[in-house]
Design a protein around this motif. Structure first.
Motif, PDB file in Angstrom:
ATOM      1  N   GLY A 194     -23.070  -6.115  -1.054  1.00 49.71           N
ATOM      2  CA  GLY A 194     -22.152  -6.843  -1.919  1.00 49.71           C
ATOM      3  C   GLY A 194     -22.145  -8.317  -1.555  1.00 49.71           C
ATOM      4  N   LEU A 195     -22.111  -8.573  -0.228  1.00 54.04           N
ATOM      5  CA  LEU A 195     -22.086  -9.949   0.272  1.00 54.04           C
ATOM      6  C   LEU A 195     -23.381 -10.680  -0.127  1.00 54.04           C
ATOM      7  N   LEU A 196     -24.491  -9.961   0.017  1.00 52.05           N
ATOM      8  CA  LEU A 196     -25.789 -10.549  -0.317  1.00 52.05           C
ATOM      9  C   LEU A 196     -25.845 -10.927  -1.804  1.00 52.05           C
ATOM     10  N   ILE A 197     -25.349 -10.017  -2.640  1.00 53.37           N
ATOM     11  CA  ILE A 197     -25.331 -10.307  -4.090  1.00 53.37           C
ATOM     12  C   ILE A 197     -24.415 -11.501  -4.360  1.00 53.37           C
ATOM     13  N   GLY A 198     -23.249 -11.510  -3.687  1.00 51.38           N
ATOM     14  CA  GLY A 198     -22.277 -12.599  -3.878  1.00 51.38           C
ATOM     15  C   GLY A 198     -22.862 -13.940  -3.470  1.00 51.38           C
ATOM     16  N   VAL A 199     -23.516 -13.964  -2.298  1.00 54.47           N
ATOM     17  CA  VAL A 199     -24.072 -15.236  -1.805  1.00 54.47           C
ATOM     18  C   VAL A 199     -25.165 -15.729  -2.764  1.00 54.47           C
ATOM     19  N   THR A 200     -26.002 -14.778  -3.233  1.00 51.88           N
ATOM     20  CA  THR A 200     -27.076 -15.178  -4.145  1.00 51.88           C
ATOM     21  C   THR A 200     -26.510 -15.739  -5.438  1.00 51.88           C
ATOM     22  N   LEU A 201     -25.464 -15.099  -5.941  1.00 47.33           N
ATOM     23  CA  LEU A 201     -24.846 -15.608  -7.172  1.00 47.33           C
ATOM     24  C   LEU A 201     -24.226 -16.979  -6.942  1.00 47.33           C
ATOM     25  N   TRP A 202     -23.675 -17.166  -5.730  1.00 47.81           N
ATOM     26  CA  TRP A 202     -23.074 -18.468  -5.412  1.00 47.81           C
ATOM     27  C   TRP A 202     -24.160 -19.544  -5.385  1.00 47.81           C
ATOM     28  N   LEU A 203     -25.337 -19.160  -4.801  1.00 47.44           N
ATOM     29  CA  LEU A 203     -26.462 -20.110  -4.782  1.00 47.44           C
ATOM     30  C   LEU A 203     -26.878 -20.476  -6.207  1.00 47.44           C
ATOM     31  N   PHE A 216     -32.375 -17.066  -9.395  1.00 48.49           N
ATOM     32  CA  PHE A 216     -32.115 -15.707  -9.878  1.00 48.49           C
ATOM     33  C   PHE A 216     -32.979 -14.673  -9.157  1.00 48.49           C
ATOM     34  N   TYR A 217     -34.230 -15.060  -8.878  1.00 45.57           N
ATOM     35  CA  TYR A 217     -35.169 -14.102  -8.258  1.00 45.57           C
ATOM     36  C   TYR A 217     -34.619 -13.531  -6.960  1.00 45.57           C
ATOM     37  N   LEU A 218     -33.730 -14.294  -6.276  1.00 46.31           N
ATOM     38  CA  LEU A 218     -33.170 -13.796  -5.012  1.00 46.31           C
ATOM     39  C   LEU A 218     -32.355 -12.526  -5.217  1.00 46.31           C
ATOM     40  N   LEU A 219     -31.826 -12.359  -6.440  1.00 56.17           N
ATOM     41  CA  LEU A 219     -31.026 -11.157  -6.721  1.00 56.17           C
ATOM     42  C   LEU A 219     -31.879  -9.885  -6.650  1.00 56.17           C
ATOM     43  N   PHE A 220     -33.201 -10.054  -6.752  1.00 58.37           N
ATOM     44  CA  PHE A 220     -34.082  -8.881  -6.638  1.00 58.37           C
ATOM     45  C   PHE A 220     -34.033  -8.295  -5.233  1.00 58.37           C
ATOM     46  N   LEU A 221     -33.791  -9.163  -4.227  1.00 57.56           N
ATOM     47  CA  LEU A 221     -33.866  -8.676  -2.845  1.00 57.56           C
ATOM     48  C   LEU A 221     -32.858  -7.567  -2.554  1.00 57.56           C
ATOM     49  N   PRO A 222     -31.537  -7.808  -2.779  1.00 59.03           N
ATOM     50  CA  PRO A 222     -30.613  -6.688  -2.509  1.00 59.03           C
ATOM     51  C   PRO A 222     -30.898  -5.477  -3.390  1.00 59.03           C
ATOM     52  N   ALA A 223     -31.258  -5.717  -4.662  1.00 59.48           N
ATOM     53  CA  ALA A 223     -31.495  -4.573  -5.567  1.00 59.48           C
ATOM     54  C   ALA A 223     -32.665  -3.730  -5.071  1.00 59.48           C
ATOM     55  N   VAL A 224     -33.752  -4.407  -4.655  1.00 62.27           N
ATOM     56  CA  VAL A 224     -34.923  -3.681  -4.167  1.00 62.27           C
ATOM     57  C   VAL A 224     -34.587  -2.972  -2.852  1.00 62.27           C
TER      58      VAL A 224
END
Ligand code: ADP
Length: 537
Positions: A194-203, A216-224
């Motif tokens: 959750g934190l990882l997704i939050g930080v990426t969205l903040w970025l 946006f591509y960073l959001l792939f990392l937690p999902a993968v």
């Protein structure tokens, strides 16, 4: 109250409330005059519900759409238009769910990669068909001109596709009730994602973002990461969480509507990637579990055969002394009679002979039992047999650091045999070969499972070749006899069982040392229908 009725009394209001709540939270960036939103999660809920419950749920789905339209959307059209338009949606999605499940065989537990692919295809095609009817009706009643038809359809399609792709898997996973067990470790992991997704969205949306979807591509990392760790269930939850976070971020920062659609297309790519990856991971885990189960079946079958073989060996070993004891007792009885010994002695000798005869019968029936019921011949593909063995032997390759390869001649005919027993033979030979190569400094640690037409007509030869040190002199002469072993913990039953199985099938098992030092164990199995099938009984 009947259980069915009680279930319905919970399901109906729960569904209506969920539909309404989802419609309300997602009613953003709506495009007038049709109020199309870039994300339509109720479509995902509808599809999930219709896939699980079936076409019986069409009226409920229609009711949900009506309630949401009246309370949230408030389209400037007559009530009958809303009723007919929602009828098109409910019936269209109902038909699609029926076709996916009943015609195309979609498993609502999404147990295979095929199921998720079907769902994604359904998510892409259904809104196109349903949306055409829905938008055409509103155009016909004059809500907007025909010139805006294609544009409205595209926007509608994006919202529905993303809604189904993100939410339907969550609904299906939740309804199948296989959510991971709650634990502190699990909660901490969830919080980290959750934190990882939050930080990426903040970025992406915060003060550091120069262009709004730059990171946006960073959001792939937690999902993968979640998909790899937790399979399909994790992937479904991760894409739903990412979508929810994205919508909150879009709302909080006031992204313009055209951009929102762009984000949604990126989100769609993320969801499809995560779901496909999650499905592959889940399917692989299931296959691994099935292989483990088969291995333990095989081990059990092996133990049973070992017990049978032990009984046969014992029967063989006891047969001789028992026959001798019986002859001595009969002779003693005769002598006692001739020499008119005490009647008590004759009686005891009579009992001794009777007991020895009884033991002989027991041993005979034991041998008959072990010999019978050995094989259950059926046509078998040699290629499939070897491939199964290779899969089952994979853990051995890891344990002994050896490579195990197959060399199967093309176009081999089907053989006649019991698959489990023949697998047991091949695996026994592979295990022996792998254990033989545990000796220090082997030149090449290589095992080959081969199959080719046998020299003898009507048979196929199957075998195992290894680059190990060869047979020890002490075992060479009595190789196939029971209890012959050079291993500290060995029983010396493997090869004797293998030979019994092969001979039970009408073939022969032999060993040989090749000129360049390889050890080969080779056995023959009759070709199915070649008339060489064994008949043991
Ligand atoms: P176990 O494996 O319990 O010893 P087996 O009947 O399977 O019983 O094997 C008997 C013996 O044959 C082994 O102890 C080993 O010394 C020898 N042997 C079997 N296969 C091989 C091989 N591929 N290379 C060298 N020795 C082997």
């Amino acid at each position: 109250m009947p259980k069915d009725l009680r279930g319905r009394m919970v399901l109906v209001p729960a569904y209506l409330a969920a539909h309404l709540a989802l419609d309300w939270v997602s009613f953003i960036h709506e495009v007038a005059p049709l109020n199309i939103t870039p994300w339509n999660p109720p479509a995902g809920l509808m599809m999930g519900m219709l896939i699980v419950v079936g076409v019986r749920a069409v009226p409920l789905v229609w009711l949900g759409l009506m309630v949401a339209d009246l309370m949230v959307r408030d389209l400037p059209v007559a009530l009958w238009v809303t009723a007919v338009a929602n009828g098109i949606l409910a019936a269209g999605y109902g038909g699609a769910a029926w076709a996916l499940r009943r015609r195309l065989g979609l498993d609502p537990r999404l147990s295979k990669l095929r199921d998720i692919v079907l769902l994604l295809v359904g998510a892409a095609v259904t809104p196109l068909a349903v949306g055409t009817g829905y938008i055409a009706l509103h155009t016909l009643v004059g809500l907007f001109p025909w010139s805006g038809f294609a544009w409205a359809l595209l926007r509608y399609w994006v919202g529905e596709v993303i809604g189904i792709t993100v939410l339907t898997p969550v609904v299906l996973v939740a309804l199948r009730g296989t959510a991971p067990h709650a634990s502190w470790k699990g909660a901490a992991e969830l919080a980290a994602y959750g934190l990882l997704i939050g930080v990426t969205l903040w970025l992406d949306f915060g003060p550091l973002a120069s262009v709004q979807y730059e990171h946006f591509y960073l959001l792939f990392l937690p999902a993968v990461a979640v998909a790899v760790r937790h399979g399909l269930a994790g992937a479904a939850l991760a894409s739903a969480a990412t979508q929810a976070g994205l919508i909150v971020a879009i709302q909080a920062t006031g992204v313009e509507t055209a951009r929102t659609t762009h984000f949604q297309l990126l989100m769609l790519t993320l969801a499809v990637t995560a779901l496909l990856l999650g499905a592959v991971v889940s399917e692989r885990r299931r296959v691994e579990a099935a292989i483990r189960e088969r291995q333990s079946d095989l081990a059990r079958a092996s133990r049973l055969t070992e017990a049978g073989e032990m009984a046969a060996a014992l029967a063989h070993e006891l047969n001789q002394p028992l026959s001798a004891a019986m002859s001595y007792a009969r002779a003693a009885r005769k002598i006692a009679k001739l020499e008119q010994a005490s009647p008590r002695l004759s009686k005891i000798l009579d009992k001794t002979v009777a007991q020895a005869e009884r033991a002989d019968r027991v041993i005979r029936s034991l041998r008959d039992f072990v010999r019978k019921g050995r094989s259950d011949p059926a046509p078998l593909s040699v290629g499939a047999l070897v491939a199964d063995c290779l899969a089952l032997a994979a853990p051995l390759a890891g344990q002994h650091s050896v490579s195990i390869q197959a060399e199967v001649a093309p176009g081999l005919p089907a053989v006649s045999g019991d698959a489990v027993q023949l697998q047991q033979v091949i695996l026994n030979l592979v295990r022996n070969a792998a254990e033989a190569m545990d000796a220090p400094d082997p030149r090449r640690r290589r095992i080959v499972v081969f199959a080719h037409p046998a020299a003898e007509a009507g048979f196929v030869a199957v075998g195992v070749r290894d680059s190990g040190p060869g047979l020890a002199g002490v075992v060479e002469r009595n190789l196939f006899a029971p209890f012959v072993t050079t291993k500290a913990t060995g029983m010396g039953l493997g090869l004797s069982i293998a030979r019994s199985i092969v001979e039970g099938h009408g073939g022969t098992l032999t060993s040989e040392r090749l000129p360049h030092g390889e050890t080969v164990f080779r056995f023959t199995i009759p070709i199915h229908g070649a008339g060489a099938d064994s008949d043991e009984s």
